[in-house]
Design a protein around this motif. Sequence first.
Motif, PDB file in Angstrom:
ATOM      1  N   ASN A  95      45.702  39.219  43.066  1.00 25.58           N
ATOM      2  CA  ASN A  95      44.628  38.577  42.312  1.00 25.58           C
ATOM      3  C   ASN A  95      43.724  37.793  43.250  1.00 25.58           C
ATOM      4  OD1 ASN A  95      46.270  38.845  39.565  1.00 25.58           O
ATOM      5  ND2 ASN A  95      47.628  37.945  41.074  1.00 25.58           N
ATOM      6  N   GLU A  98      37.313  38.898  44.727  1.00 20.15           N
ATOM      7  CA  GLU A  98      36.801  40.237  44.406  1.00 20.15           C
ATOM      8  C   GLU A  98      35.836  40.718  45.479  1.00 20.15           C
ATOM      9  OE1 GLU A  98      38.772  41.734  42.279  1.00 20.15           O
ATOM     10  OE2 GLU A  98      37.488  42.018  40.498  1.00 20.15           O
ATOM     11  N   ARG A  99      36.402  40.971  46.680  1.00 24.67           N
ATOM     12  CA  ARG A  99      35.603  41.507  47.787  1.00 24.67           C
ATOM     13  C   ARG A  99      36.367  42.669  48.387  1.00 24.67           C
ATOM     14  NH1 ARG A  99      35.710  36.431  50.704  1.00 24.67           N
ATOM     15  NH2 ARG A  99      36.137  37.858  52.410  1.00 24.67           N
ATOM     16  N   LYS A 103      40.094  42.767  50.304  1.00 20.19           N
ATOM     17  CA  LYS A 103      41.234  43.475  49.706  1.00 20.19           C
ATOM     18  C   LYS A 103      41.718  44.613  50.619  1.00 20.19           C
ATOM     19  CE  LYS A 103      39.961  42.527  44.845  1.00 20.19           C
ATOM     20  NZ  LYS A 103      40.959  41.616  44.268  1.00 20.19           N
ATOM     21  N   SER A 122      46.745  45.890  41.794  1.00 22.22           N
ATOM     22  CA  SER A 122      45.635  44.945  41.911  1.00 22.22           C
ATOM     23  C   SER A 122      45.114  44.617  40.511  1.00 22.22           C
ATOM     24  CB  SER A 122      44.502  45.560  42.737  1.00 22.22           C
ATOM     25  OG  SER A 122      43.333  44.759  42.591  1.00 22.22           O
ATOM     26  N   SER A 124      42.222  43.607  39.935  1.00 25.54           N
ATOM     27  CA  SER A 124      40.754  43.664  40.003  1.00 25.54           C
ATOM     28  C   SER A 124      40.132  44.286  38.756  1.00 25.54           C
ATOM     29  CB  SER A 124      40.330  44.482  41.218  1.00 25.54           C
ATOM     30  OG  SER A 124      38.925  44.593  41.244  1.00 25.54           O
ATOM     31  N   SER A 125      39.079  43.637  38.283  1.00 23.24           N
ATOM     32  CA  SER A 125      38.339  44.210  37.155  1.00 23.24           C
ATOM     33  C   SER A 125      37.145  45.006  37.653  1.00 23.24           C
ATOM     34  CB  SER A 125      37.828  43.089  36.250  1.00 23.24           C
ATOM     35  OG  SER A 125      36.905  42.285  36.967  1.00 23.24           O
ATOM     36  N   GLY A 126      36.916  44.984  38.970  1.00 21.77           N
ATOM     37  CA  GLY A 126      35.673  45.573  39.428  1.00 21.77           C
ATOM     38  C   GLY A 126      35.765  46.524  40.602  1.00 21.77           C
ATOM     39  N   ILE A 127      36.802  46.408  41.417  1.00 19.95           N
ATOM     40  CA  ILE A 127      36.859  47.218  42.644  1.00 19.95           C
ATOM     41  C   ILE A 127      37.947  48.282  42.491  1.00 19.95           C
ATOM     42  CG2 ILE A 127      37.086  47.153  45.162  1.00 19.95           C
ATOM     43  CD1 ILE A 127      36.365  44.154  44.992  1.00 19.95           C
ATOM     44  N   GLN A 132      39.711  49.885  47.638  1.00 23.28           N
ATOM     45  CA  GLN A 132      40.554  48.836  48.215  1.00 23.28           C
ATOM     46  C   GLN A 132      41.548  49.407  49.223  1.00 23.28           C
ATOM     47  OE1 GLN A 132      42.482  46.041  45.582  1.00 23.28           O
ATOM     48  NE2 GLN A 132      41.045  46.456  43.917  1.00 23.28           N
ATOM     49  N   HIS A 146      44.950  46.168  35.556  1.00 23.30           N
ATOM     50  CA  HIS A 146      43.948  45.176  35.142  1.00 23.30           C
ATOM     51  C   HIS A 146      44.317  44.582  33.786  1.00 23.30           C
ATOM     52  CE1 HIS A 146      39.902  44.208  33.196  1.00 23.30           C
ATOM     53  NE2 HIS A 146      40.104  43.278  34.085  1.00 23.30           N
TER      54      HIS A 146
END
Lengths: 320, 320
Positions: A95, A98-99, A103, A122, A124-127, A132, A146
């Motif tokens: 967690n 978010e980059r 990651k 992960s 992540s909601s975006g990547i 990653q 997620h």
Amino acid sequence: MNTSKIKHPLDQKKVVVIGGGVIGASWAALFLANDMRVVINDPQPGIESKVRVYVMRAMLALQALGHGVNAALERLSFEPDLAKAVADADFVQENGPERADFKSALWATIEQAAPARCLFFSSSSGIPASNQATQMQSPGRLVIGHPFNPPHLLPLVEVVPNPQTSRALIEASLDFYRALGKCPLEIRKEIDGFVANRLQSAIFRECVYLVSQGVITAADLDSVVTHSLGIRWATNGPFLSFHLGGGDGGFPHFVDHLAPGMETRWREQLESTVHFDEATKKLLVEQIENGYGDRSIAQLAEARDEREIAIINSGRKTAQ
Amino acid sequence: MNTSKIKHPLDQKKVVVIGGGVIGASWAALFLANDMRVVINDPQPGIESKVRVYVMRAMLALQALGHGVNAALERLSFEPDLAKAVADADFVQENGPERADFKSALWATIEQAAPARCLFFSSSSGIPASNQATQMQSPGRLVIGHPFNPPHLLPLVEVVPNPQTSRALIEASLDFYRALGKCPLEIRKEIDGFVANRLQSAIFRECVYLVSQGVITAADLDSVVTHSLGIRWATNGPFLSFHLGGGDGGFPHFVDHLAPGMETRWREQLESTVHFDEATKKLLVEQIENGYGDRSIAQLAEARDEREIAIINSGRKTAQ
């Protein structure tokens, strides 16, 4: 402790939670309530007390949901060194920020240090996982798990493998979240926002449009949803709802008789102009202040959690 | 009968339900459970037994929601002559065919025959009051009272006045539905689809897109919704959800930090192509058959009603 209790399949399994923010701490509480050993990896000073405070509060919710939380906090520990933390881990739930670059480096280190049996997730909601896993030897090992906020409370986990993930690993990922009492759903293609956040985004555009046009106030729109669509969608999703909305003819009737009218409405809705410009932002912020400004965020969040727990529990009592 | 019971404010008031289909019969059940006298006006042969069967089934749901249904069916009658039916009515709830010409003629007749005190409501989901009231002497008297299916169960009523409706009549309309235990919300401008159906339409476009792209199956998408957004939206509407999603900063934080990303997603979503073409219809029908074909529509509808009742009742036990 009741020694006659059947052992949880995750009993004493070790999960490393990377990042002790709100999402990480919520996962930690859920893992602890499922008899796991939890190690938090987060270099931030003072993280220990922050996580412990969150976990203790979340335990009340988990208890209300029927989890045993006996001696849970004794299984919580902290290890700021990443390689040490994952050395004998069974699961990692990441967690971090978010980059993608952050990651990617993280997962390369984890893959080196963790045992071969360890599953990598992960939040992540975006990547997407494939973005990653660029520095991993076996990129297929990384899967998105997620959650929907707050993770210890809402059942959904979107499980998004990358194209290289094996079927066996997808099944093992689904099994892990099921063992935690969650409802994992497999997303079959990597796509920005996965499913739940895309749906939320689509509906919110129309919400902003209706309020900005003066059709309804923000608080009244919220009430429309909680007293109609929310109850419907907590019960049945959109497809099943229209299957039943078609009467005896079911979804085929819907698609032949009602879908054309809906498609006409789509065209009109697509032509509408909706932006978060300054005037719209101001209007929305004012209306939300008018509707909810008499209560603090903490009070509203507590009321939300209480209500969500009641809905989830009422589902368990209903024959499905 | 318990004579010490406080009289319901609508006790013995007369409501004429025009059209005895599913919506009309559901309204009739709700009105009866609120101690009203109900007259069904519908020329269709055999309508009496159809309505009675529906009402008796709906009474079980109303009882589960805490309504007293004692001697309710004794207050139900039928009058096929419209002018006679409305002659001494206090309220009219119209559920006729969705045709503007039909409704216009109907309301002209009703206005002639009904007393001046009588309130006029149309259940129409599609034809605004101003388009139905074209032949009325006082068009402002007609107000949309659009329920969410099934009306006896789900609390929402969208109250849509027309521009000529007085403030006093809007308040009286809201009061009527509140007295029935519903949650009436005022829609401040006439707009196609009002609010709930527009929101439903907006989200369904994205649902069809995701399934047609193979991102997720229809049944899995339904599960995503019931295990995340549905629970959230049965608790708090979209605006309050993002007010809380912004953390301590609330909605202003959301609008400054998260809304720009959402607007980017809107642009991508608007560019997607979604049609109910033959291939898409076939795919959706197949997936719904795969997901739900093992149960009949009646079985699924019964499970839905039971779950919706449990959610509504769980809300009453939760401090809001």
